[in-house]
Motif scaffolding. Structure first.
Motif, short mmCIF file in Angstrom:
data_model
loop_
_atom_site.label_atom_id
_atom_site.label_comp_id
_atom_site.label_asym_id
_atom_site.label_seq_id
_atom_site.Cartn_x
_atom_site.Cartn_y
_atom_site.Cartn_z
N ARG A 17 0.84 -1.21 0.00
CA ARG A 17 0.00 0.00 0.00
C ARG A 17 0.87 1.25 0.00
NH1 ARG A 17 -3.11 -2.97 4.18
NH2 ARG A 17 -4.77 -4.01 3.04
N GLU A 18 1.94 1.23 0.78
CA GLU A 18 2.85 2.37 0.81
C GLU A 18 3.57 2.54 -0.52
OE1 GLU A 18 5.23 1.84 4.36
OE2 GLU A 18 3.54 2.34 5.65
N HIS A 19 3.83 1.42 -1.20
CA HIS A 19 4.46 1.51 -2.52
C HIS A 19 3.56 2.27 -3.49
CE1 HIS A 19 7.39 -2.07 -1.85
NE2 HIS A 19 7.85 -0.93 -1.37
N GLN A 140 4.43 -6.84 13.75
CA GLN A 140 5.32 -5.73 14.09
C GLN A 140 4.97 -4.43 13.37
OE1 GLN A 140 9.61 -6.78 14.29
NE2 GLN A 140 8.88 -8.81 13.65
N LEU A 141 4.12 -4.51 12.38
CA LEU A 141 3.81 -3.34 11.57
C LEU A 141 2.68 -2.53 12.20
CD1 LEU A 141 3.90 -4.91 8.01
CD2 LEU A 141 5.74 -3.76 9.23
N THR A 142 2.79 -1.25 12.05
CA THR A 142 1.71 -0.38 12.52
C THR A 142 0.66 -0.29 11.43
OG1 THR A 142 2.78 1.58 11.62
CG2 THR A 142 3.29 1.03 13.92
N ASP A 143 -0.56 -0.17 11.81
CA ASP A 143 -1.65 -0.06 10.84
C ASP A 143 -1.95 1.38 10.48
OD1 ASP A 143 -2.04 -2.75 10.53
OD2 ASP A 143 -3.63 -2.88 12.03
N GLU A 144 -1.12 2.29 10.96
CA GLU A 144 -1.33 3.70 10.66
C GLU A 144 -1.08 3.93 9.17
OE1 GLU A 144 0.68 7.86 11.95
OE2 GLU A 144 0.26 6.41 13.53
N PRO A 145 -2.11 4.37 8.45
CA PRO A 145 -1.94 4.54 7.01
C PRO A 145 -1.03 5.71 6.68
CG PRO A 145 -4.09 5.32 7.70
CD PRO A 145 -3.42 4.73 8.91
N LEU A 146 -0.31 5.56 5.61
CA LEU A 146 0.54 6.63 5.11
C LEU A 146 -0.35 7.75 4.61
CD1 LEU A 146 3.69 6.53 4.62
CD2 LEU A 146 3.09 6.34 2.22
N LYS A 147 0.05 8.98 4.87
CA LYS A 147 -0.76 10.11 4.45
C LYS A 147 0.13 11.13 3.76
CE LYS A 147 -2.87 12.16 7.79
NZ LYS A 147 -3.72 12.74 8.80
N ASP A 148 -0.13 11.34 2.49
CA ASP A 148 0.58 12.37 1.74
C ASP A 148 -0.39 13.53 1.58
OD1 ASP A 148 1.93 13.99 0.00
OD2 ASP A 148 2.15 12.50 -1.59
N ASP A 149 -0.33 14.46 2.53
CA ASP A 149 -1.25 15.59 2.51
C ASP A 149 -0.51 16.91 2.27
OD1 ASP A 149 0.00 15.65 4.96
OD2 ASP A 149 -1.82 15.66 6.15
#
Length: 161
Positions: A17-19, A140-149
């Protein structure tokens, strides 16, 4: 002929998703260059995206996803991370004349890196790592979504009303 979307193990979907955001980052840089946006505006966006998105993505991949293996394929990804990091740092010293070219090279580097990870490295890791290892990575991963704002949407320039 349409390509089928890649199926990813659910434990590492966060990285995929981050990709997607990283590929949008490349597109935005290319749009800015194509529209003759001042290189400094694009460079500021690169700095923002590096600080708020890409740097932590690289760190988490290296610390969590790549940790179980240290073979050639993983090393290639780590070297890509180092190269991209150096490219971003070097942008601060780029002249106004060279900035569009340097930004285009950066966009190509990030794009190629993401495609390597998605098409080659991730399928390889999914084959090499056990189900338990993959699940441990997911935990180990955080579920905090990446945000490009980022506020300066130079890629939409000139703005349409």
């Amino acid at each position: 002929m349409a390509t089928k979307p890649l199926k990813r193990h659910e434990s590492i979907l966060t990285f995929s998703r981050e990709h997607h955001f990283s590929l949008l980052f490349c597109w935005k840089i290319r749009q800015g260059i194509k529209k003759n946006v001042a290189g400094e505006r694009i460079r500021q966006y690169v700095e923002y995206f590096w600080t708020h998105c890409l740097q932590s993505h690289f760190r988490q991949e290296e610390a969590v996803l790549f940790a179980p293996l240290s073979d050639k394929m993983v090393q290639r990804a780590i070297l890509d991370h180092q190269y991209i990091s150096k490219q971003i740092a070097a942008l601060a010293g780029s002249s106004a004349k060279d900035l569009p070219k340097d930004l285009a090279i950066l966009a190509d580097s990030v794009d190629n890196h993401v495609r390597y990870e998605e098409r080659e490295l991730f399928p390889y890791l999914e084959r090499k790592l056990s189900q338990e290892q993959l699940e441990a990575i997911g935990e180990q991963l955080t579920d905090e979504p990446l945000k490009d704002d980022y506020r300066d949407e130079f890629w939409n320039w000139p703005a349409t009303l």
